[in-house]
Design an enzyme around this catalytic site. Structure first.
Site, PDB file in Angstrom:
ATOM      1  N   LYS A  60      29.626  -9.482   0.217  1.00 47.70           N
ATOM      2  CA  LYS A  60      29.667  -8.852   1.912  1.00 47.70           C
ATOM      3  C   LYS A  60      29.067  -9.868   2.479  1.00 47.70           C
ATOM      4  CE  LYS A  60      34.178  -7.162   0.952  1.00 47.70           C
ATOM      5  NZ  LYS A  60      35.570  -7.345   2.041  1.00 47.70           N
ATOM      6  N   SER A  85      34.519   0.785   7.069  1.00 48.50           N
ATOM      7  CA  SER A  85      33.523   0.906   6.495  1.00 48.50           C
ATOM      8  C   SER A  85      32.741   0.850   4.981  1.00 48.50           C
ATOM      9  CB  SER A  85      33.609   2.737   6.902  1.00 48.50           C
ATOM     10  OG  SER A  85      34.538   2.831   5.330  1.00 48.50           O
ATOM     11  N   ASP A 179      35.459 -23.528 -17.608  1.00 48.57           N
ATOM     12  CA  ASP A 179      37.318 -24.212 -17.591  1.00 48.57           C
ATOM     13  C   ASP A 179      37.743 -22.870 -16.732  1.00 48.57           C
ATOM     14  OD1 ASP A 179      36.696 -25.922 -19.642  1.00 48.57           O
ATOM     15  OD2 ASP A 179      36.019 -23.873 -20.770  1.00 48.57           O
TER      16      ASP A 179
END
Lengths: 325, 325
Positions: A60, A85, A179
């Site tokens: 994130k 949160s 792959d």
């Protein structure tokens, strides 16, 4: 950035490359790890992109940094706001601190202390609200009105998706000839960014999404062709208790080869195996791709011998481990 | 290799460099990690050499591989034997498997299942004995007699020490300009190898040894000038419940600047902080250097701003974590 047919902006490979340059000073280039014993378990060579070792302990940090550092100076000066949160909330707080601007995080009053402390530790202002989606959205709207802060959605945001796609960019640069690549799917930001990056760089690569069966809305929607509601979402993989937005749904339908699900047991087993064998802390959501491989959830062509896996995060309450319940 | 005044062979920097080349195919070049929050805690920039991410989960893979691959073909064909049931035992089993030779590990009958399984998993033959030092040594002597196997001591062995020194070699190559380096001290193999490598490459660097106060024999001996007996050794840092051999004692007296100790509380605290902040699994012994820094055990000159730390291992029983006792 390109506009998809429905007018929702999604990033292209150029936007993901630009994001990689923009966020480089603020995120780690995380290592790629391998483990012979996990290869034996999966029946393929696995290359783990360790976003659990990323800033704030999750991928994130990439999307949040890209969104925060994409703002004009004038917009940035008024701050940013989000209602996550979890890892995204911490990532927004982190990125805002790096840019020297205000961050507001709207959180339910009953949020765990560990999450409150984490967001506060990065210097963000927390605004508490009732524990409902409506109250959170109202809280965000209030902050936007009062401060002129920019809302940065955890996944329904092209800059966030572009940032998340940089993990796959690095993985494909570090490990040529993959792959397939498997990423977990919650709101779909990581999976969208991963698929857009991977297919642009290597058109023949397979891209798979991995979900808990207990939050298998994206896998169901991938088959039905429409966004499906989230089931009970009692999964231990708390980062994946989210349904898709139209933007991520479209990107996934366009670029992902398949989505499959795994059992809760397999998530805990995969998580523990990664702790034991790789000696790294992986949160339940981050173990979901390996759990799907252990349960042979994907119809893998025998030609698929080298598989990249994105370990999404490593934020775990060390006082309550799932195998000790 | 050079002979010290007492005739005990210890490696020089050339031997450590040769070891690095010899073992390269069998060990990971482990990453060096940093953490801003741990820097703030220690008041210096810390560079963690992650030997917990090494093969078999500990630096022991280095010394064992160097010793096993230093054997002549004729000696190797008769196998190797050791009486360590911990990380060194697993490392010998691993290295022997890599060379395709037999490994015998003498273990007390009451050894934990997890350790037995670990050694067996690498294909070694386990010989059980009574849980005494005398019985273990007799068991080893028997294997040597029966098979002609070579005994590879966990630390009282120049090839083992040379192998352990390769971790510092890599750390100093990856992080130029370190002012100090801290390694944990049990039998002293890692600390000896670290100090010999570091002082040869950077004569002005400070090298420190870190011990639990509950197993502070090396720190005491460093001051008294003779090998001191191990106290009760009730420390949680099970890898450090060992006293020095004359070989490692001499090397440490010659090359190490100071040894200090830390409390059991600090070990658990340091271990948990590393899990939480760095997202890696560190065993108690591996947290001892950070624990000493947290407790300000060393008299650090203010000029010491960049400190390398060797995280020795990551083998932990995940069902019994020290903060859950």
């Amino acid at each position: 950035m390109i506009d998809s047919s429905n007018g929702l902006r999604v990033p292209d490979i150029a936007a993901i490359r630009a994001a990689a340059v923009r966020i480089a000073p603020y995120v780690h280039r995380t290592p790629v790890m391998q483990s012979r014993s996990l290869d034996a378990l999966a029946g393929a060579a696995l290359y783990f992109k360790c976003e659990n070792l990323q800033k704030v302990g999750a991928f994130k940090a990439r999307g949040a940094s890209n969104a925060v550092f994409s703002l004009s100076d004038a917009d940035a000066a008024r701050g940013v706001v989000t209602h996550s949160s979890g890892n995204h909330g911490a990532a927004i707080a982190y990125a805002a601190r790096e840019r020297g601007i205000a961050a507001y995080v709207v959180m339910p009053e009953n949020a765990p202390t560990i999450k409150i402390d984490n967001v506060r530790g990065f210097g963000a202002t927390i605004r508490f609200c009732a524990p409902t989606v409506a109250a959170r959205e109202a809280g965000c709207a209030e902050v936007q009105r009062e401060h002129g802060a920019t809302l940065i959605h955890p996944f329904d945001n092209a800059d966030v998706i572009a940032g998340q796609g940089t993990a796959a960019l690095e993985l494909l640069a570090d490990v040529p000839g993959l792959d397939a690549i498997v990423a977990p799917c919650g709101g779909g930001g990581l999976l969208s960014g991963t698929a857009i990056a991977a297919k642009a760089l290597s058109p023949s690569i397979r891209v798979y999404g991995a979900e808990p069966a207990n939050a298998g809305d994206a896998a169901a929607g991938f088959r039905s062709g429409r966004i499906e509601p989230l089931p009970s979402a009692t999964t231990i993989a708390d980062g994946l208790r989210t349904t898709l937005a139209p933007r991520t749904f479209n990107a996934i339908r366009a670029h992902v080869d398949d989505l499959r699900t795994c059992s809760e047991d397999a998530i805990v087993r995969a998580m523990r195996i990664m702790w034991e064998r790789m000696k790294i802390i992986v949160e339940p959501s981050g173990a979901v791709p390996l759990a799907c491989l252990i349960e042979r959830a994907f119809d893998l062509d025998p030609s698929i011998k080298r598989i990249g896996i994105i370990i999404s995060g490593g934020n775990v309450d060390l006082d309550h481990l799932p195998w000790q319940r």
